[in-house]
Design a protein around this motif. Sequence first.
Motif, mmCIF file in Angstrom:
data_model
loop_
_atom_site.group_PDB
_atom_site.id
_atom_site.type_symbol
_atom_site.label_atom_id
_atom_site.label_comp_id
_atom_site.label_asym_id
_atom_site.label_seq_id
_atom_site.Cartn_x
_atom_site.Cartn_y
_atom_site.Cartn_z
ATOM 1 N N GLU A 123 82.472 4.635 -62.098
ATOM 2 C CA GLU A 123 81.883 3.400 -61.589
ATOM 3 C C GLU A 123 82.219 2.207 -62.483
ATOM 4 O O GLU A 123 82.805 1.236 -62.035
ATOM 5 C CB GLU A 123 80.368 3.561 -61.457
ATOM 6 N N THR A 124 81.855 2.269 -63.752
ATOM 7 C CA THR A 124 82.186 1.177 -64.668
ATOM 8 C C THR A 124 83.582 1.322 -65.241
ATOM 9 O O THR A 124 84.118 0.367 -65.797
ATOM 10 C CB THR A 124 81.170 1.109 -65.825
ATOM 11 N N ALA A 330 67.782 9.840 -74.630
ATOM 12 C CA ALA A 330 67.148 9.547 -73.345
ATOM 13 C C ALA A 330 67.133 8.040 -73.085
ATOM 14 O O ALA A 330 67.390 7.577 -71.969
ATOM 15 C CB ALA A 330 65.724 10.113 -73.317
ATOM 16 N N PHE A 331 66.839 7.253 -74.128
ATOM 17 C CA PHE A 331 66.825 5.799 -73.987
ATOM 18 C C PHE A 331 68.215 5.283 -73.615
ATOM 19 O O PHE A 331 68.364 4.456 -72.709
ATOM 20 C CB PHE A 331 66.353 5.155 -75.294
ATOM 21 N N MET A 332 69.244 5.762 -74.312
ATOM 22 C CA MET A 332 70.605 5.314 -74.028
ATOM 23 C C MET A 332 71.019 5.688 -72.607
ATOM 24 O O MET A 332 71.649 4.893 -71.899
ATOM 25 C CB MET A 332 71.582 5.907 -75.047
ATOM 26 N N THR A 333 70.661 6.898 -72.183
ATOM 27 C CA THR A 333 70.993 7.337 -70.824
ATOM 28 C C THR A 333 70.326 6.446 -69.789
ATOM 29 O O THR A 333 70.961 6.033 -68.807
ATOM 30 C CB THR A 333 70.561 8.802 -70.623
ATOM 31 N N GLY A 334 69.047 6.137 -70.005
ATOM 32 C CA GLY A 334 68.333 5.260 -69.084
ATOM 33 C C GLY A 334 68.913 3.862 -69.045
ATOM 34 O O GLY A 334 69.000 3.236 -67.980
ATOM 35 N N TYR A 335 69.341 3.356 -70.201
ATOM 36 C CA TYR A 335 69.918 2.011 -70.256
ATOM 37 C C TYR A 335 71.216 1.958 -69.456
ATOM 38 O O TYR A 335 71.471 1.003 -68.697
ATOM 39 C CB TYR A 335 70.175 1.611 -71.710
ATOM 40 N N TRP A 341 73.275 0.487 -62.169
ATOM 41 C CA TRP A 341 72.553 0.194 -60.928
ATOM 42 C C TRP A 341 72.464 -1.311 -60.690
ATOM 43 O O TRP A 341 72.618 -1.782 -59.569
ATOM 44 C CB TRP A 341 71.153 0.808 -60.977
ATOM 45 N N MET A 342 72.232 -2.081 -61.765
ATOM 46 C CA MET A 342 72.156 -3.528 -61.637
ATOM 47 C C MET A 342 73.486 -4.102 -61.135
ATOM 48 O O MET A 342 73.514 -4.970 -60.248
ATOM 49 C CB MET A 342 71.802 -4.157 -62.981
ATOM 50 N N LEU A 343 74.610 -3.602 -61.682
ATOM 51 C CA LEU A 343 75.918 -4.079 -61.256
ATOM 52 C C LEU A 343 76.154 -3.785 -59.781
ATOM 53 O O LEU A 343 76.605 -4.651 -59.022
ATOM 54 C CB LEU A 343 77.020 -3.409 -62.085
ATOM 55 N N LYS A 344 75.859 -2.569 -59.371
ATOM 56 C CA LYS A 344 76.127 -2.168 -57.989
ATOM 57 C C LYS A 344 75.159 -2.844 -57.021
ATOM 58 O O LYS A 344 75.526 -3.155 -55.894
ATOM 59 C CB LYS A 344 76.043 -0.647 -57.864
ATOM 60 N N ALA A 353 68.182 -0.128 -49.887
ATOM 61 C CA ALA A 353 68.490 1.159 -49.282
ATOM 62 C C ALA A 353 68.492 2.258 -50.330
ATOM 63 O O ALA A 353 68.845 2.041 -51.480
ATOM 64 C CB ALA A 353 69.842 1.093 -48.585
ATOM 65 N N ARG A 354 68.099 3.438 -49.931
ATOM 66 C CA ARG A 354 68.148 4.608 -50.787
ATOM 67 C C ARG A 354 69.199 5.547 -50.242
ATOM 68 O O ARG A 354 69.456 5.564 -49.062
ATOM 69 C CB ARG A 354 66.771 5.285 -50.850
ATOM 70 N N PRO A 355 69.834 6.376 -51.055
ATOM 71 C CA PRO A 355 69.561 6.517 -52.480
ATOM 72 C C PRO A 355 70.205 5.414 -53.319
ATOM 73 O O PRO A 355 71.107 4.732 -52.860
ATOM 74 C CB PRO A 355 70.210 7.872 -52.799
ATOM 75 N N TRP A 356 69.722 5.272 -54.546
ATOM 76 C CA TRP A 356 70.373 4.390 -55.495
ATOM 77 C C TRP A 356 71.797 4.892 -55.707
ATOM 78 O O TRP A 356 72.056 6.090 -55.673
ATOM 79 C CB TRP A 356 69.672 4.403 -56.861
ATOM 80 N N LEU A 357 72.689 3.981 -55.992
ATOM 81 C CA LEU A 357 74.067 4.345 -56.330
ATOM 82 C C LEU A 357 74.583 5.504 -55.472
ATOM 83 O O LEU A 357 74.789 6.607 -55.959
ATOM 84 C CB LEU A 357 74.160 4.741 -57.807
ATOM 85 N N PRO A 358 74.767 5.294 -54.194
ATOM 86 C CA PRO A 358 75.204 6.397 -53.335
ATOM 87 C C PRO A 358 76.507 7.044 -53.792
ATOM 88 O O PRO A 358 76.721 8.240 -53.549
ATOM 89 C CB PRO A 358 75.349 5.727 -51.959
ATOM 90 N N ASP A 359 77.366 6.276 -54.464
ATOM 91 C CA ASP A 359 78.620 6.849 -54.949
ATOM 92 C C ASP A 359 78.407 7.848 -56.091
ATOM 93 O O ASP A 359 79.301 8.630 -56.393
ATOM 94 C CB ASP A 359 79.563 5.739 -55.424
#
Length: 397
Positions: A123-124, A330-335, A341-344, A353-359
């Motif tokens: 994605e990124t 865990a913090f880094m993974t969440g960030y 998600w913000m970019l997409k 729409a759900r789900p988040w980040l369908p790709d």
Amino acid sequence: ENTYLCQIYNLTLLCMEDYIVEPQSVQFLVQHGFDFNKQYSQGIPYHKGNDKGNENQSQRVRTFFLELIRAKKPLILHNGLIDLVFLYQCFYAHLPDNLGTFTADLSEMFPAIYDTKYASEFETRFVASYLEYAYKKCKRENCKLKDSSSQHLTVEFCNYPANMSRYIDYRHCSLEEESHNVGGGNKVPVCEKFSAYGWCPKGVKCPQSHNIDLIIDEDDKLWEEKRKKRKHKWKRRKNTEEPAKAFEQESSGKETELAQNGEEGPPRKQSCYEPAAAMELAEITPNAEGKPLEENSNDMEPKVSSDTKKEKETHGPPSQGGTHRAGFDAFMTGYIMAYVWMLKKGKNTDAGARPWLPDCHNKLYLSGKSVPLQIVKSLFSKSSKAHSQKIKLAWAS
């Protein structure tokens, strides 16, 4: 509606059955501050496989895992296949005999599973995707968005009362490490193996730099140089060749550029690959990003440049990061997840729409593969008997 409260917990567990340890894994954990004395004296006990006895009273960790399933929340991991195998086997039930049954069970246990390593590569499209690299790369890109007044993430830290201070372990997570750019630049060369994989067999004894900020600097510089070269070649070809021929070669050049940029697959670092190296380093433990799956991966030694400084001239080992903790991981993974998600979301008109980040929905990164593992229930696979019993237990209570 886009605000999230993040609470990080470290639960020190202790398996009550015999198990095998790898010396390299133990050394890695000790180097990053893991307290084995605390684990064996205060670790929360658990057993592997199926339930034993009254689950609701005797096995606290397994009951807690059922609560996570009951919550019906998305599960977010980084390079999470082995993590999912571990969670299932240790806190849920015996592993199924085949992969199809395993993925069928997972698809019913969690409404969505996201792998930030997959998101970082597909994605990124980061050059590298081990956890700390992806995290710091996201922070850098987010700072650029903030400076340009674009949509960006902001982070605020909670103020905890004084009586909780002894339970809280703070970790420094500024944009750049303190040793970065000290004195006009660090002359210690970057360790190529650590740069590519986030892991080095020499660990803290490596005379080369493991500074993630320096690694990202070099990657950004190399990417910019390649971009300028491609642009220069395109202009020169456009000005010197016949229109028809130029059009044909432009198409060919675009195909080459796609291959170089990894548009047909994830971008790859090539600096420390041997020509015939089919070997891939796999990150296998929640707290050991970049730890190799096979010990013979140590044979792939990084190339050392001729201007490498001797260790005694570096005045101590270079920065090793030292941010590996279950909670910090865990913090880094969440960030990373929040940033992607913000970019997409910004590009998606149907953001609700759900789900988040369908790709990335229900896709797990597979080492060395250009396609992910899909977490879906196949028409040809049934759920396991142990899983069916556990699901009944979860919803009955």
